[in-house]
Design a protein around this motif. Structure first.
Motif, PDB file in Angstrom:
ATOM      1  N   ASP A 189      -4.494   5.322  -3.718  1.00 28.22           N
ATOM      2  CA  ASP A 189      -5.651   5.913  -2.649  1.00 28.22           C
ATOM      3  C   ASP A 189      -5.502   5.527  -1.337  1.00 28.22           C
ATOM      4  OD1 ASP A 189      -7.633   4.163  -3.409  1.00 28.22           O
ATOM      5  OD2 ASP A 189      -9.123   5.708  -3.565  1.00 28.22           O
ATOM      6  N   GLY A 190      -4.927   4.604  -1.284  1.00 27.35           N
ATOM      7  CA  GLY A 190      -4.294   3.155  -0.035  1.00 27.35           C
ATOM      8  C   GLY A 190      -6.061   2.057   0.299  1.00 27.35           C
ATOM      9  N   THR A 191      -6.987   2.091  -0.832  1.00 30.79           N
ATOM     10  CA  THR A 191      -7.734   1.022  -1.395  1.00 30.79           C
ATOM     11  C   THR A 191      -7.431  -0.611  -1.288  1.00 30.79           C
ATOM     12  OG1 THR A 191      -9.446   2.747  -1.719  1.00 30.79           O
ATOM     13  CG2 THR A 191     -10.407   0.827  -2.308  1.00 30.79           C
ATOM     14  N   ILE A 192      -7.907  -1.223  -0.647  1.00 27.78           N
ATOM     15  CA  ILE A 192      -7.508  -2.613  -0.371  1.00 27.78           C
ATOM     16  C   ILE A 192      -8.418  -3.499  -0.791  1.00 27.78           C
ATOM     17  CG2 ILE A 192      -6.380  -4.405   0.292  1.00 27.78           C
ATOM     18  CD1 ILE A 192      -5.303  -1.986   0.519  1.00 27.78           C
ATOM     19  N   TRP A 193      -8.743  -4.480  -2.673  1.00 18.58           N
ATOM     20  CA  TRP A 193      -9.271  -4.710  -3.057  1.00 18.58           C
ATOM     21  C   TRP A 193      -9.030  -6.188  -2.948  1.00 18.58           C
ATOM     22  CZ3 TRP A 193     -13.318  -2.743  -5.699  1.00 18.58           C
ATOM     23  CH2 TRP A 193     -13.092  -1.342  -5.891  1.00 18.58           C
ATOM     24  N   CYS A 217      -3.101  -3.419  -4.525  1.00 18.55           N
ATOM     25  CA  CYS A 217      -3.317  -1.986  -3.585  1.00 18.55           C
ATOM     26  C   CYS A 217      -3.546  -1.325  -4.394  1.00 18.55           C
ATOM     27  CB  CYS A 217      -2.242  -2.163  -2.274  1.00 18.55           C
ATOM     28  SG  CYS A 217      -1.948  -3.546  -1.487  1.00 18.55           S
ATOM     29  N   THR A 218      -4.314   0.414  -4.053  1.00 13.90           N
ATOM     30  CA  THR A 218      -4.219   0.769  -5.011  1.00 13.90           C
ATOM     31  C   THR A 218      -3.709   1.971  -4.444  1.00 13.90           C
ATOM     32  OG1 THR A 218      -6.342   1.601  -3.943  1.00 13.90           O
ATOM     33  CG2 THR A 218      -6.705   0.572  -5.692  1.00 13.90           C
ATOM     34  N   TRP A 250       0.539  -6.017   1.845  1.00 13.63           N
ATOM     35  CA  TRP A 250      -0.435  -6.910   1.924  1.00 13.63           C
ATOM     36  C   TRP A 250      -0.610  -8.503   1.140  1.00 13.63           C
ATOM     37  CZ3 TRP A 250      -4.895  -5.167   5.063  1.00 13.63           C
ATOM     38  CH2 TRP A 250      -5.062  -3.291   5.473  1.00 13.63           C
ATOM     39  N   ASP A 296       0.479  -1.575  -0.182  1.00 14.93           N
ATOM     40  CA  ASP A 296       0.151  -0.232  -0.099  1.00 14.93           C
ATOM     41  C   ASP A 296       0.882   1.354  -0.040  1.00 14.93           C
ATOM     42  OD1 ASP A 296       0.891   1.082   2.716  1.00 14.93           O
ATOM     43  OD2 ASP A 296      -1.177  -0.047   3.358  1.00 14.93           O
TER      44      ASP A 296
END
Length: 125
Positions: free
Chosen positions: A120-124, A117-118, A78, A72
């Motif tokens: 902007d901090g989004t975890i998919w 991990c994008t 992650w 991230d």
């Protein structure tokens, strides 16, 4: 699969925990992270550090078979695992945090095939 850097090949004979690699990333410091069927491996260009599931340690990896790995924007690693769900490694403290997925909003499986991990901090998952 065998890891290769330049002309050098890396496998279990010289430090990799397992020759089956499911995912690879490189962090901002140049370290290579290998997801394998026997844990997570960090390679500094010379040696491997191996992270494995320890049944009596809640700060260890949640399962040995790591299927996917991402980093991230804050430098946290992650992991999606086979039968261990999602966990996060803080590289500074070398400790893991395990996450339980809400079955209402997820397939309910503890097997995570991919994680992303994008910026902007989004975890998919």
């Amino acid at each position: 699969m065998i890891a290769q850097t330049g002309d050098q090949y890396w496998n279990t004979e010289n430090g990799l925990s397992n020759d089956w690699i499911s995912d690879i990333i490189q962090d901002d410091d140049g370290y290579m992270w290998f997801a394998t069927q026997y844990g997570l491996n960090c390679f500094d260009g010379y040696d491997f550090t191996h992270y494995a599931y320890e049944p009596n340690d809640i700060n260890s990896l949640s399962a040995n078979w790591v299927k996917s790995v991402c980093r991230d924007p804050h430098g946290q690693i992650w992991l999606g695992t086979f039968l261990g769900g999602v966990c996060k490694l803080d590289p500074a403290s070398k400790t893991f945090k395990r996450f339980k997925l809400n079955k209402k909003n997820s397939p309910g499986s503890k097997t995570i095939c991919d994680i992303l991990c994008t910026q902007d901090g989004t975890i998919w998952v």
